[in-house]
Scaffold this motif. Sequence first.
Motif, PDB file in Angstrom:
ATOM      1  N   ASN A 480       0.815  -1.208   0.000  1.00  0.00           N
ATOM      2  CA  ASN A 480       0.000   0.000   0.000  1.00  0.00           C
ATOM      3  C   ASN A 480       0.854   1.268   0.000  1.00  0.00           C
ATOM      4  N   LYS A 481       0.472   2.222  -0.853  1.00  0.00           N
ATOM      5  CA  LYS A 481       1.107   3.541  -0.953  1.00  0.00           C
ATOM      6  C   LYS A 481       2.608   3.446  -1.275  1.00  0.00           C
ATOM      7  N   THR A 482       2.941   2.495  -2.120  1.00  0.00           N
ATOM      8  CA  THR A 482       4.337   2.325  -2.522  1.00  0.00           C
ATOM      9  C   THR A 482       4.440   2.237  -4.039  1.00  0.00           C
ATOM     10  N   SER A 483       5.210   3.131  -4.618  1.00  0.00           N
ATOM     11  CA  SER A 483       5.534   3.076  -6.043  1.00  0.00           C
ATOM     12  C   SER A 483       7.034   3.298  -6.157  1.00  0.00           C
ATOM     13  N   GLU A 484       7.695   2.492  -6.960  1.00  0.00           N
ATOM     14  CA  GLU A 484       9.151   2.499  -6.976  1.00  0.00           C
ATOM     15  C   GLU A 484       9.712   3.222  -8.203  1.00  0.00           C
ATOM     16  N   THR A 485      10.990   3.554  -8.132  1.00  0.00           N
ATOM     17  CA  THR A 485      11.721   4.103  -9.270  1.00  0.00           C
ATOM     18  C   THR A 485      12.289   2.951 -10.094  1.00  0.00           C
ATOM     19  N   HIS A 486      12.054   2.986 -11.395  1.00  0.00           N
ATOM     20  CA  HIS A 486      12.536   1.926 -12.272  1.00  0.00           C
ATOM     21  C   HIS A 486      13.409   2.517 -13.385  1.00  0.00           C
ATOM     22  N   PRO A 487      14.699   2.193 -13.427  1.00  0.00           N
ATOM     23  CA  PRO A 487      15.542   2.604 -14.560  1.00  0.00           C
ATOM     24  C   PRO A 487      15.446   1.562 -15.680  1.00  0.00           C
ATOM     25  N   TRP A 488      15.012   1.989 -16.859  1.00  0.00           N
ATOM     26  CA  TRP A 488      14.841   1.079 -17.986  1.00  0.00           C
ATOM     27  C   TRP A 488      15.981   1.251 -18.986  1.00  0.00           C
ATOM     28  N   HIS A 489      16.516   0.122 -19.432  1.00  0.00           N
ATOM     29  CA  HIS A 489      17.646   0.117 -20.381  1.00  0.00           C
ATOM     30  C   HIS A 489      17.237  -0.577 -21.670  1.00  0.00           C
ATOM     31  N   LEU A 490      17.548   0.073 -22.809  1.00  0.00           N
ATOM     32  CA  LEU A 490      17.267  -0.490 -24.123  1.00  0.00           C
ATOM     33  C   LEU A 490      18.562  -0.938 -24.779  1.00  0.00           C
ATOM     34  N   HIS A 491      18.617  -2.202 -25.164  1.00  0.00           N
ATOM     35  CA  HIS A 491      19.779  -2.749 -25.871  1.00  0.00           C
ATOM     36  C   HIS A 491      19.709  -2.369 -27.350  1.00  0.00           C
ATOM     37  N   GLY A 492      20.885  -2.177 -27.952  1.00  0.00           N
ATOM     38  CA  GLY A 492      20.964  -2.000 -29.389  1.00  0.00           C
ATOM     39  C   GLY A 492      20.562  -0.640 -29.930  1.00  0.00           C
ATOM     40  N   HIS A 493      20.166   0.290 -29.070  1.00  0.00           N
ATOM     41  CA  HIS A 493      19.662   1.582 -29.533  1.00  0.00           C
ATOM     42  C   HIS A 493      19.961   2.674 -28.515  1.00  0.00           C
ATOM     43  N   ASP A 494      19.865   3.894 -29.001  1.00  0.00           N
ATOM     44  CA  ASP A 494      19.640   5.053 -28.147  1.00  0.00           C
ATOM     45  C   ASP A 494      18.221   5.533 -28.429  1.00  0.00           C
ATOM     46  N   PHE A 495      17.639   6.213 -27.459  1.00  0.00           N
ATOM     47  CA  PHE A 495      16.307   6.772 -27.659  1.00  0.00           C
ATOM     48  C   PHE A 495      16.306   8.236 -27.243  1.00  0.00           C
ATOM     49  N   TRP A 496      15.379   8.987 -27.795  1.00  0.00           N
ATOM     50  CA  TRP A 496      15.169  10.357 -27.362  1.00  0.00           C
ATOM     51  C   TRP A 496      14.218  10.355 -26.171  1.00  0.00           C
ATOM     52  N   VAL A 497      14.570  11.090 -25.126  1.00  0.00           N
ATOM     53  CA  VAL A 497      13.672  11.225 -23.970  1.00  0.00           C
ATOM     54  C   VAL A 497      12.809  12.456 -24.228  1.00  0.00           C
ATOM     55  N   LEU A 498      11.558  12.225 -24.591  1.00  0.00           N
ATOM     56  CA  LEU A 498      10.671  13.315 -25.004  1.00  0.00           C
ATOM     57  C   LEU A 498      10.010  14.026 -23.840  1.00  0.00           C
ATOM     58  N   GLY A 499       9.871  13.337 -22.714  1.00  0.00           N
ATOM     59  CA  GLY A 499       9.224  14.004 -21.597  1.00  0.00           C
ATOM     60  C   GLY A 499       9.066  13.118 -20.387  1.00  0.00           C
ATOM     61  N   TYR A 500       8.818  13.780 -19.249  1.00  0.00           N
ATOM     62  CA  TYR A 500       8.532  13.117 -17.977  1.00  0.00           C
ATOM     63  C   TYR A 500       7.271  13.763 -17.398  1.00  0.00           C
ATOM     64  N   GLY A 501       6.619  13.027 -16.515  1.00  0.00           N
ATOM     65  CA  GLY A 501       5.468  13.622 -15.854  1.00  0.00           C
ATOM     66  C   GLY A 501       5.079  12.854 -14.617  1.00  0.00           C
ATOM     67  N   SER A 502       4.225  13.461 -13.806  1.00  0.00           N
ATOM     68  CA  SER A 502       3.689  12.827 -12.602  1.00  0.00           C
ATOM     69  C   SER A 502       2.255  12.383 -12.875  1.00  0.00           C
ATOM     70  N   GLY A 503       1.850  11.305 -12.200  1.00  0.00           N
ATOM     71  CA  GLY A 503       0.499  10.807 -12.377  1.00  0.00           C
ATOM     72  C   GLY A 503       0.360   9.936 -13.611  1.00  0.00           C
ATOM     73  N   LYS A 504      -0.894   9.759 -14.035  1.00  0.00           N
ATOM     74  CA  LYS A 504      -1.169   8.895 -15.182  1.00  0.00           C
ATOM     75  C   LYS A 504      -0.951   9.646 -16.495  1.00  0.00           C
ATOM     76  N   PHE A 505      -0.260   8.994 -17.408  1.00  0.00           N
ATOM     77  CA  PHE A 505       0.000   9.578 -18.729  1.00  0.00           C
ATOM     78  C   PHE A 505      -1.317   9.771 -19.478  1.00  0.00           C
TER      79      PHE A 505
END
Length: 589
Positions: A480-505
Motif C-alpha cells: 500500500n502507498k508504494t511506487s518504486e523508481t525503475h531505470p529502464w535500459h534499451l539494448h541496441g539503440h539510443d532513444f530520445w527522452v521526449l518528456g517526464y510527468g507525474s500521475g497517469k500519462f
Amino acid sequence: MDIKIFQMTTCVSRLLVLGLFVVALFFSNASIVEARIRHYKWEVKYEFKSPDCFKKLAITINGKSPGPTIQAQQGDTIIVELKNRLLTENVAIHWHGIRQRGTPWFDGTEGVTQCPIVPGETFKYQFVVDRPGTYLYHAHYGMQREAGLQGMIRVALPDGQSEPFAYDYDRSIILSDWYHKSTYEQATGLSSLNFSWVGEPQSLLIHGKGKFDCSKLTTPSLEADVCNETKPECSPYVMTVIPGKTYRLRIGSLTALSALSFQIEGHNMTIVEADGHYVEPIVVQNLFIYSGETYSVLIKTDQNPSTNYWIKSDIVSRNTTTTSGLPTPSGLAVLNYYPNHPKKSPSTIPPLGHRWNDNVSRLAQSLSIKARNGHNRPPPLTSDRVIVLLNTQNTINGKRRWSVNNYSFTLPHTPYLIALKHNLTDQFDQKPPPDGYDFVNYDIYKTQENTNAISSDGIYRLKFNTTVDIILQNANSMVNKTSETHPWHLHGHDFWVLGYGSGKFDIYNDPKKYNLVNPIEKNTVAVQPYGWTALRFRADNPGAWAFHCHIESHFYMGMGVVFEEGIDRVGKLPNSIMGCGASKNFIKT
C-alpha cells in the motif's frame, strides 16, 4: 628519338605507379592507425573478496572487481576472449551502451542474443565501438552483475578531433551496491511461494570499495576473520588530483537496486555527457544517477589544497531506514589533493546526503538535461507506433512477480535471435504482449489485487526502420502507498527522452508537451514513482533486443520485454552463440 620518348614515358609511368603505391600505402597505414584492434583476454572466476570488509565470494575478471577498463577510440574493434572459470556456473557479458550494429549476436544477453558460456569454455566477443563516450559492461546471466562482474568502457574521439569542453585529466568511477547474501540465496527467496525480498544492500561501493560496520553483523560466523575493518582491501578509494586543474570524471552506476545521489565535498560538478551523448553544461552539487546510467562531469580542483575532501554516495528513492533492520551506510571515498598523503582523512565530517524522498529534485534534474547545441540529432516529429508499458507487481500461481501490461517476462530455452533467424516458431510464444492497458479504468494509486498475470515469453515485432514511442507508466505496487523508481535500459539503440510527468500519462494531451527540439538521447532512463517517461527511437538495428528494468531483482522477476526488428537483414549467425535449446541442432561438428 622514338626510343627516347618511349624511355621517358616508361620512366614517368613507373614514377606514377610508385607514387600511387606510396599514396595507397599512406592511406592504408592511416586507416590502420585510425581503426585499431583492442585485444583482451579475461578469466572470469569466483574469488573470496572483502570490498566492504565482509568476506564473501565475488565474481572477478583477472582477479579484479570492478574488472579492467576497456579503453579505445571511435571505430576500433574490441576483441574479448572470455574464459569461464566459474566451475559450476554459466556466464554472459553485455556491452552496455554499445549498439552492436552488424553484430547483434555479440550483445551478450543470455536467452536473447546468445546461449550462455558454459564452465570451462572460451567465448570470443568481437564488435566495433562506433561512437565516443562512456559505457559499461556487466554480467547478463541470472543476477551475476551484483556479484561484481562489471566494468567500464571509455571510447575516445579519433586523433585530431576535440570535444566541446576542455579538461586536463580523465578519470573514472563505478558506483555500486553490495549484498552479503549470495545471488543464489536472493534468487531462491524471490522465486519461492514464501516470498523473501532481497532487502536493502549492506554497503555502497565507490569503485569497488566500501566499509561495513562489523559490529552490526546480525548473524555470527564461525570464521573469526569474516569481517575485519582493518583490511587494506576495504580502505576508501582514493582519487589523487593536482590542484588548479580541470578533471573529467566519468561516473557509471551498476547498482543492483539503488538509485543514488553522488557528491564531492566542496566541489561543483558540471554535467557535460550522459550515456555517450554531449549535453548542455549544467552545474550541480548532487548528481542523481540510476542503475545503468553514465555521466561525465567536470570538476575544478580549486579548493584549499592543504586538505583532502570526501566523495560520497547515498541511496535515494528508497527509505533504507524503515525497509531494513539496518540503514545502508553512505559510500565514501577520498579526493586527495597532491601532495597530501593519500591516507590523510578529510578534516570534516562527510556532507549530508540528499533527502531520499525528494522526487521533485530528481525529476527537475532529469527535465533540465538537454542535448548540446550543435551536437544534437533531432527526433522524428511523429511516430508510427505507440506502446504504453504499465509496470505492476502481480502474483502468478502464488508467486510474486513484476509484470508489464499484466505480462510477466520469462526467457525461452532457445535465444530469440536464433529462433527468429531460423524461423523456429515453436520456441517461444508467438502471441505478442499488448501495446497498452486499460487507461480509463486502471487506478495507478490503488493497491491492486493483480492475481491474474500471464507468464509469457512473447515479444514485440517492430516494422523495420519505423519510429516507435514507448511510454513507461509507474503505478502502486502490491504494498500500500508504494511506487518504486525503475531505470529502464534499451539494448541496441539510443532513444530520445521526449518528456517526464507525474500521475497517469494522458495519451491525448501529454504528447503535446513533448520536447521535439533538443531532447537528450540515452540508453537508460528512470521512471519516477507514480510517474511516466516518454521515449522515441528508430527501429533501425536488425536483431532481437532486450528492454528491461535495470534493477537486478526486478528483471529477474519479469520486468522486461524484447523487440524484434529487421530479422531478415541479420547476417549468418556464428556457431559460437549456439548450443542450448533447439540451437544444438545448428552446431557444425
